[in-house]
Structure formats: structure tokens, C-alpha cells
Design an enzyme around this catalytic site. Structure first.
Site, PDB file in Angstrom:
ATOM      1  N   ASP A 136     -13.323  37.926 -11.216  1.00  0.00           N
ATOM      2  CA  ASP A 136     -12.138  38.400 -11.950  1.00  0.00           C
ATOM      3  C   ASP A 136     -11.527  37.263 -12.765  1.00  0.00           C
ATOM      4  OD1 ASP A 136     -10.371  40.304 -12.851  1.00  0.00           O
ATOM      5  OD2 ASP A 136      -9.024  40.144 -11.142  1.00  0.00           O
ATOM      6  N   ASP A 158      -6.434  33.219  -7.460  1.00  0.00           N
ATOM      7  CA  ASP A 158      -6.704  34.617  -7.153  1.00  0.00           C
ATOM      8  C   ASP A 158      -8.159  34.960  -6.908  1.00  0.00           C
ATOM      9  OD1 ASP A 158      -6.244  37.177  -6.510  1.00  0.00           O
ATOM     10  OD2 ASP A 158      -4.861  37.549  -8.159  1.00  0.00           O
TER      11      ASP A 158
END
Ligand code: 3AM
Length: 264
Positions: A136, A158
Site C-alpha cells: 500500500d 502503515d
């Protein structure tokens, strides 16, 4: 110190301060270490909103982050857990998101773009060496150490979607963020680390030109564009970008993951 439930209480070690921001499962708060006075970011993940699968995924994110030790990856310092939450104590990034810098500046100089790309590639290359794909990569997950240092120091955050992937285990769930997602992911083919290299190509394209390579209001049309690997170098926007930079993009934004450039 452990309380009667066996959990360490984060508030004994850190003073929790204001909220930095919120995501779907997480709130990020600022915290001060009571003894050293050093400030950190604490990602508070609520278990309440998660089903068992999501809890497992989060535990995986935490396990992955714990292993990471690289100057361009946000460092996880400590983890506190109780029945309802996980609290991830991380390095505090004071410069905000790379995405916001892109919006502010519209376009980076090629030197700035190159330095950012190098740092992203270093960090993701390190993940890939360990058999981990991030899955991502996008400007919102690229945080700057400080406003002053600016673009020269960024770190990847993240790992919510990261999965442990080794050479023979491929993920095949569709995830990631529409504009950055690789064609093989959209085609629901088994995919590996090369999907990150595609996303790096998209980020670099944006850093060099201030515009995304693939853009459509409608996701279906966007996905068709990505699958066809249909992008171009608008003459006006790209007129000051070197042939080498364009060549790099052409070798990374390639539909076939087997011939796409790797981080190495
Ligand atoms: O809400 P915004 O988009 O301003 O950048 C992250 C996001 O900010 C920030 O927390 C918000 C929710 O994810 N964030 C995440 N990790 C961080 C860190 N280590 C962080 N801010 C500072 N340091």
C-alpha cells in the site's frame, strides 16, 4: 508495571497528549515519555471494531513492524495491549505527509524527486530482502521527519496491508489504493513484491510531474487504464524532466511484473 489483568498500562510510561489524526481503525496521538520527555506518536487501534480476521491482520502488522529497522521506515518503539486496544508507540514524524508537500509545491525539482525515490526504494528494497511486501505504497503513507528538513528525510508508515510474502507464497487478495495499484493485482493474478515497485513508479511519476499517471473519476475506467498500462508524458508538464528519469518510469510502469525493475 503490570496491573491485575497482566497488561502494562501505557499511561504509566507515557503522558498521552493531543490527537494527530484518525484512520478507519486507528487514532494517532502524540505522547510524551514521562522520564525522558521525548515525544512519540502512538497509534491506538481499537479491537472493538475489528472482526477476528482483522485482528489477526493487525497482529501481523505489529509483528512485521517490530522486525523493521531501517532509517526510512517509521520505527516501532514499544507495543502496549489490553482487551480493547493495541497502542503502538512509534517515532514521531513532525513533517506531515509527503502528499501534502506535493499539494503545496505542485512539482518537485528532479533532484528532490530523485532523493525521495531513492529513500522509498531503499526502504522497500529492505522489506523485500526480508520477504515482506508493503502493498500500500502511496504518498499518504510516506511521512516526513520534519518540516525543516523537508523532502530530504522521509519514512514509510502503515504496514496495515503488508503481508509476509516469500518467493513461493503469493497474495491474491485485492488491496491497495486505486491509483497506485498494480495491473496484476487488479487482474486478480497471484502477485508478489513487484506490485510495490509499480506503486513506487506511480509515486515517482507524481513527484516528477505533479500529476498522476492514471486518473479517472470512475474506478472501473481507472482500472482499465491501469491494466492497459496507458499513460503518457505530457509534453508541457515533462519538458524539464531528464530522459533518464523518463526512462526509469518506463522501466517501472510496465504491466508485466516479470520484466519490471526491482528495487535492486
Ligand atoms: O490525519 P492526517 O492525515 O493528518 O499522517 C498520519 C495521519 O495524519 C498521522 O496520523 C494520521 C492518521 O493516520 N501519522 C501516522 N503515523 C504518524 C507518526 N509516526 C503520524 N504522524 C506522526 N508520526
Amino acid at each position: 508495571m503490570e496491573n491485575t489483568s497482566g497488561y502494562r498500562n501505557i499511561k504509566e510510561t507515557y503522558k498521552i497528549e493531543g490527537t494527530i489524526g484518525k484512520g478507519s481503525f486507528a487514532t494517532v496521538k502524540k505522547a510524551k515519555h514521562r522520564e525522558t520527555g521525548v515525544r512519540y506518536a502512538v497509534k491506538v487501534l481499537s479491537k472493538k471494531k475489528m472482526n477476528d480476521e482483522e485482528k489477526l491482520a493487525m497482529q501481523l502488522e505489529i509483528d512485521i513492524l517490530k522486525q523493521m529497522d531501517h532509517p526510512n521506515i517509521v520505527k516501532l518503539m514499544d507495543v502496549f495491549e489490553d482487551e480493547r486496544h493495541w497502542c503502538l508507540v512509534m517515532e514521531l514524524m513532525l513533517g506531515g505527509e509527503l502528499f501534502d508537500q506535493i499539494l503545496e509545491k505542485e512539482q518537485f525539482s528532479e533532484t528532490e524527486a530523485r532523493e525521495s525515490c531513492r529513500q522509498i526504494i531503499d526502504a522497500i528494497g529492505y522489506c523485500h530482502q526480508q520477504g515482506i511486501a508493503h502493498r500500500d505504497i502511496k504518498p499518504e503513507n510516506l511521512l516526513l521527519v520534519s518540516k525543516e528538513v523537508g523532502i530530504t528525510s522521509l519514512k514509510i508508515a502503515d504496514f496495515g496491508l503488508a503481508r509476509l510474502l516469500n518467493e513461493d507464497s503469493f497474495a491474491s487478495t485485492t488491496c491497495g489504493t486505486p491509483g497506485y495499484v498494480a495491473p496484476e493485482v487488479l487482474m486478480q493474478k497471484p502477485y508478489g513484491k513487484a506490485c510495490d515497485n509499480w506503486s513506487i513508479g506511480v509515486v515517482c511519476f507524481i513527484l516528477l510531474s505533479g500529476t498522476p499517471p492514471f486518473y479517472e473519476e470512475d474506478n472501473f475506467a481507472l482500472f482499465e487504464q491501469i491494466k492497459a498500462c496507458k499513460y503518457d508524458f505530457d509534453v508541457e508538464t515533462w519538458k524539464n524532466v531528464s530522459a533518464e528519469a523518463k526512462d526509469f518510469i518506463k522501466k517501472v510502469l510496465v504491466a508485466n511484473p516479470d520484466v519490471r525493475l526491482t528495487c535492486d
